[in-house]
Design an enzyme around this catalytic site. Structure first.
Site, PDB file in Angstrom:
ATOM      1  N   GLU A   1      18.180  -3.068   5.429  1.00  0.00           N
ATOM      2  CA  GLU A   1      18.084  -1.639   5.739  1.00  0.00           C
ATOM      3  C   GLU A   1      19.467  -1.088   6.066  1.00  0.00           C
ATOM      4  OE1 GLU A   1      13.748  -0.523   7.584  1.00  0.00           O
ATOM      5  OE2 GLU A   1      15.373  -0.909   8.988  1.00  0.00           O
ATOM      6  N   CYS A   2      19.853  -0.010   5.401  1.00  0.00           N
ATOM      7  CA  CYS A   2      21.085   0.715   5.686  1.00  0.00           C
ATOM      8  C   CYS A   2      22.282  -0.240   5.677  1.00  0.00           C
ATOM      9  CB  CYS A   2      20.972   1.473   7.007  1.00  0.00           C
ATOM     10  SG  CYS A   2      22.147   2.835   7.147  1.00  0.00           S
ATOM     11  N   GLY A   3      22.807  -0.649   6.828  1.00  0.00           N
ATOM     12  CA  GLY A   3      23.923  -1.587   6.836  1.00  0.00           C
ATOM     13  C   GLY A   3      23.588  -2.885   6.143  1.00  0.00           C
TER      14      GLY A   3
ATOM     15  N   TYR B   1      21.552  -3.192   3.656  1.00  0.00           N
ATOM     16  CA  TYR B   1      21.586  -2.849   2.226  1.00  0.00           C
ATOM     17  C   TYR B   1      23.017  -2.865   1.716  1.00  0.00           C
ATOM     18  CZ  TYR B   1      21.227   0.395  -1.804  1.00  0.00           C
ATOM     19  OH  TYR B   1      21.303   1.007  -3.031  1.00  0.00           O
TER      20      TYR B   1
ATOM     21  N   SER C   1      17.629  -0.691   0.967  1.00  0.00           N
ATOM     22  CA  SER C   1      17.711   0.758   0.867  1.00  0.00           C
ATOM     23  C   SER C   1      18.423   1.282   2.100  1.00  0.00           C
ATOM     24  CB  SER C   1      16.301   1.360   0.781  1.00  0.00           C
ATOM     25  OG  SER C   1      16.303   2.738   0.999  1.00  0.00           O
TER      26      SER C   1
END
Length: 440
Positions: free
Chosen positions: A328-330, A332, A429
């Site tokens: 997730e985010c970082g 990703y 993502s």
């Protein structure tokens, strides 16, 4: 034990809600009150300070991302063996999105849903009697939201305090105290908000200073009396995000920190085991785990160390041959081919997905998101809808050639397009998942 609850609200961000909340949490804990903190909205940093102040885990509540029955479940769970819940509002008290009633994401939704009174923090710097006009507006704006009193913050002098207090008392609203202007009470910030509690070099001493200020400036007895007893119907965890596996290898260090407290707690309640490992210490997911979760955080600040962590990268690749890996985010960003840091230096990442990201070419992305999954995976089954948000400054600079993970829409349901990437058992993502969406 019957818990009492109070919301700390304000007209806007930057009014001092976080400092007041943290100081009150520690001040009540010093008195022997069993007190816990809650943060409204998707801010995952402030609950860490709430935990540091009380020793009890924090919680996020979000009326847009979480259905009412899940909110009731989480509040009831958090109130167990607790005397006082102090709920810190995100942004302004009524700030949310234009959505169905009670589902805007604003802290005022919780005030009306659970009958929780609000203590209004007013930054009175640069004003005096005008503070009463602002307070009067809050009192009358929504009859379902009860303003129980005011805290004046950043007053410049005793004369300034008296001018504001007298004007607010004249409209029938009690002032429970005034915090004089003191720059030393300010918490340090960076690009995603406050520096996290575990990174603050003297977090406990700073929280003690905040508590000292609240004890000296505020009427703690009046604040406790203003909190209302909680009477909440039973809720349901049906729409909580299911654990992605039975034994979850969880990246956990200074680069990977943003796991919502309610997720970890729910996964454990379902019987899952969280097995932490540190990519920055060059550790790989443990053998015997059946899924790996790379949460958000600050990989852009540690890109060089992550690039040099050969054991982490090779171990993660071996793990991904047999088990799902989700970022997730970082997380990703780290799963991609490369990451460009703020200085424009490009670093090799895990390469399990083919995109590249940059923190040098920055663009803020912020908002609620509704994701419809395109494939089975750690977030759920194909076709499931997940509610969450994005908040990041990094951007994709090379999209790669992987299949998208989900179709996303904004908080109002307006389509945005494909999001994230998936290849084999690997997915990721910029989207942070909070809860499952309702089923039609």
């Amino acid at each position: 034990m019957s818990a009492r609850a109070l919301i700390i609200g304000a007209p806007r961000s930057g009014s001092g809600k976080t400092s007041v909340t943290i100081g009150l949490l520690r001040a009540f804990a010093r008195r022997g009150v069993k007190v816990r903190g809650i943060k409204t909205g998707p801010d995952y940093i402030d609950p860490g300070f709430h935990e540091a102040a009380t020793g009890a885990p924090g919680l996020n509540l979000d009326s847009w991302a979480m259905a009412p029955e899940l909110l009731r479940h989480l509040v009831s769970e958090h109130a167990e063996d607790t005397e006082l819940l102090i709920i810190e509002s995100a942004m302004g008290l009524f700030d949310g999105i234009r959505s169905e009633p009670g589902r805007t994401g604003a802290a005022s939704d919780l005030a009306s849903l659970f009958g929780i009174p609000v203590l209004l923090v007013l930054d009175v710097s640069g004003q005096s009697r005008t503070a009463a006009a602002i307070a009067c507006g809050f009192v009358h704006y929504d009859p379902q939201v009860r303003i129980a009193g005011c805290i004046l913050n950043r007053a410049g002098s005793e004369r300034h305090r008296h001018l504001c207090t007298d004007a607010i008392n004249d409209i029938g609203l009690p002032v429970v105290g005034t915090v004089l202007r003191d720059p030393s009470l300010t918490l340090p910030e960076r690009h995603l908000g406050l520096v996290q509690a575990h990174e603050h070099p003297e977090v406990d001493a700073h929280i003690d200073r905040l508590a000292d200020a609240m004890e000296a400036s505020l009427d703690l007895d009046a604040i406790f009396a203003a909190a209302a007893p909680l009477h909440i119907p039973s809720g349901s965890a049906e729409l909580a995000l299911a654990p992605p596996g039975q034994r979850i290898a969880l990246a956990q260090d200074a680069a990977f920190t943003f796991l919502y407290p309610h997720l970890g707690r729910h996964w454990r309640a379902c019987g899952a085991e969280l097995v932490p490992f540190s990519p920055l210490a060059n550790e790989a997911p443990a053998d015997g785990c059946d899924v790996c979760w790379l949460p958000g955080g600050y990989p852009e600040l540690h890109a060089g160390r992550l690039a040099a962590a050969d054991n982490f990268r090779t171990g993660l690749a071996r793990f991904a041959e047999r088990h799902p890996v989700h970022g997730e985010c970082g997380g990703y960003m780290v799963l991609g081919e490369k990451l460009e840091d703020a200085d424009g230096v490009t670093h090799r990442m895990a390469g399990l997905l083919s995109h590249g990201t940059s923190f040098a070419k920055r663009k803020m992305n912020l908002g609620y998101r509704q994701a419809t999954l395109l494939v089975d995976g750690p977030l759920g089954r194909k076709g499931d809808r997940i509610r969450g948000h994005e908040f990041h400054y990094a951007r994709v600079v090379s999209p790669g050639h992987d299949e998208p993970l989900a179709q996303i829409a904004d908080g109002l349901g307006t389509p945005i397009g494909p999001s994230g990437a998936r290849r084999g058992l690997v997915s990721g993502s910029f989207f942070h998942a909070i809860a499952r969406g309702e089923i039609d």
